[in-house]
Design a protein around this motif. Structure first.
Motif, PDB file in Angstrom:
ATOM      1  N   GLY A  34       0.818  -1.211   0.000  1.00  0.00           N
ATOM      2  CA  GLY A  34       0.000   0.000   0.000  1.00  0.00           C
ATOM      3  C   GLY A  34       0.852   1.261   0.000  1.00  0.00           C
ATOM      4  O   GLY A  34       0.582   2.204  -0.751  1.00  0.00           O
ATOM      5  N   LEU A  35       1.897   1.272   0.828  1.00  0.00           N
ATOM      6  CA  LEU A  35       2.786   2.433   0.859  1.00  0.00           C
ATOM      7  C   LEU A  35       3.536   2.604  -0.456  1.00  0.00           C
ATOM      8  O   LEU A  35       3.749   3.732  -0.919  1.00  0.00           O
ATOM      9  CB  LEU A  35       3.773   2.309   2.025  1.00  0.00           C
ATOM     10  CG  LEU A  35       3.169   2.480   3.408  1.00  0.00           C
ATOM     11  CD1 LEU A  35       4.219   2.179   4.479  1.00  0.00           C
ATOM     12  CD2 LEU A  35       2.613   3.872   3.580  1.00  0.00           C
ATOM     13  N   LEU A  36       3.914   1.493  -1.066  1.00  0.00           N
ATOM     14  CA  LEU A  36       4.575   1.557  -2.371  1.00  0.00           C
ATOM     15  C   LEU A  36       3.646   2.141  -3.424  1.00  0.00           C
ATOM     16  O   LEU A  36       4.059   2.992  -4.225  1.00  0.00           O
ATOM     17  CB  LEU A  36       5.043   0.160  -2.799  1.00  0.00           C
ATOM     18  CG  LEU A  36       5.701   0.071  -4.173  1.00  0.00           C
ATOM     19  CD1 LEU A  36       6.997   0.874  -4.195  1.00  0.00           C
ATOM     20  CD2 LEU A  36       5.952  -1.368  -4.543  1.00  0.00           C
ATOM     21  N   LEU A  37       2.394   1.725  -3.425  1.00  0.00           N
ATOM     22  CA  LEU A  37       1.431   2.279  -4.381  1.00  0.00           C
ATOM     23  C   LEU A  37       1.215   3.768  -4.166  1.00  0.00           C
ATOM     24  O   LEU A  37       1.151   4.543  -5.127  1.00  0.00           O
ATOM     25  CB  LEU A  37       0.096   1.525  -4.282  1.00  0.00           C
ATOM     26  CG  LEU A  37       0.088   0.119  -4.852  1.00  0.00           C
ATOM     27  CD1 LEU A  37      -1.234  -0.568  -4.546  1.00  0.00           C
ATOM     28  CD2 LEU A  37       0.343   0.144  -6.346  1.00  0.00           C
ATOM     29  N   VAL A  38       1.111   4.194  -2.924  1.00  0.00           N
ATOM     30  CA  VAL A  38       0.949   5.624  -2.627  1.00  0.00           C
ATOM     31  C   VAL A  38       2.170   6.393  -3.119  1.00  0.00           C
ATOM     32  O   VAL A  38       2.042   7.456  -3.740  1.00  0.00           O
ATOM     33  CB  VAL A  38       0.716   5.845  -1.110  1.00  0.00           C
ATOM     34  CG1 VAL A  38       0.844   7.310  -0.752  1.00  0.00           C
ATOM     35  CG2 VAL A  38      -0.640   5.315  -0.710  1.00  0.00           C
ATOM     36  N   ALA A  39       3.354   5.858  -2.859  1.00  0.00           N
ATOM     37  CA  ALA A  39       4.577   6.528  -3.300  1.00  0.00           C
ATOM     38  C   ALA A  39       4.631   6.617  -4.825  1.00  0.00           C
ATOM     39  O   ALA A  39       5.029   7.650  -5.379  1.00  0.00           O
ATOM     40  CB  ALA A  39       5.800   5.785  -2.765  1.00  0.00           C
ATOM     41  N   LEU A  40       4.223   5.569  -5.524  1.00  0.00           N
ATOM     42  CA  LEU A  40       4.235   5.584  -6.990  1.00  0.00           C
ATOM     43  C   LEU A  40       3.250   6.596  -7.549  1.00  0.00           C
ATOM     44  O   LEU A  40       3.530   7.271  -8.541  1.00  0.00           O
ATOM     45  CB  LEU A  40       3.942   4.186  -7.543  1.00  0.00           C
ATOM     46  CG  LEU A  40       5.050   3.148  -7.323  1.00  0.00           C
ATOM     47  CD1 LEU A  40       4.585   1.771  -7.779  1.00  0.00           C
ATOM     48  CD2 LEU A  40       6.323   3.552  -8.025  1.00  0.00           C
TER      49      LEU A  40
END
Length: 52
Positions: A34-40
């Motif tokens: 989830g954090l990776l998706l937000v960062a992307l």
């Protein structure tokens, strides 16, 4: 009243510990994804139109 449940054995407690550890790992994996998706999305790698 007396407790009718049998005492846990070592193998039962090991199985419970493994299940808790697996659940904890799955939770952290979902958090990381989830954090990776937000960062992307915030960096513009994933266009805004793809995010509902």
């Amino acid at each position: 009243m007396s407790d009718l449940t049998p005492p846990q054995t070592a193998t039962d407690s090991n199985a419970v510990a493994r299940a808790l550890r697996a659940a904890l790992n799955e939770d952290w994996l979902a958090t990381a994804v989830g954090l990776l998706l937000v960062a992307l999305v915030l960096t513009g790698v994933i266009p805004t139109g793809l995010v509902p």
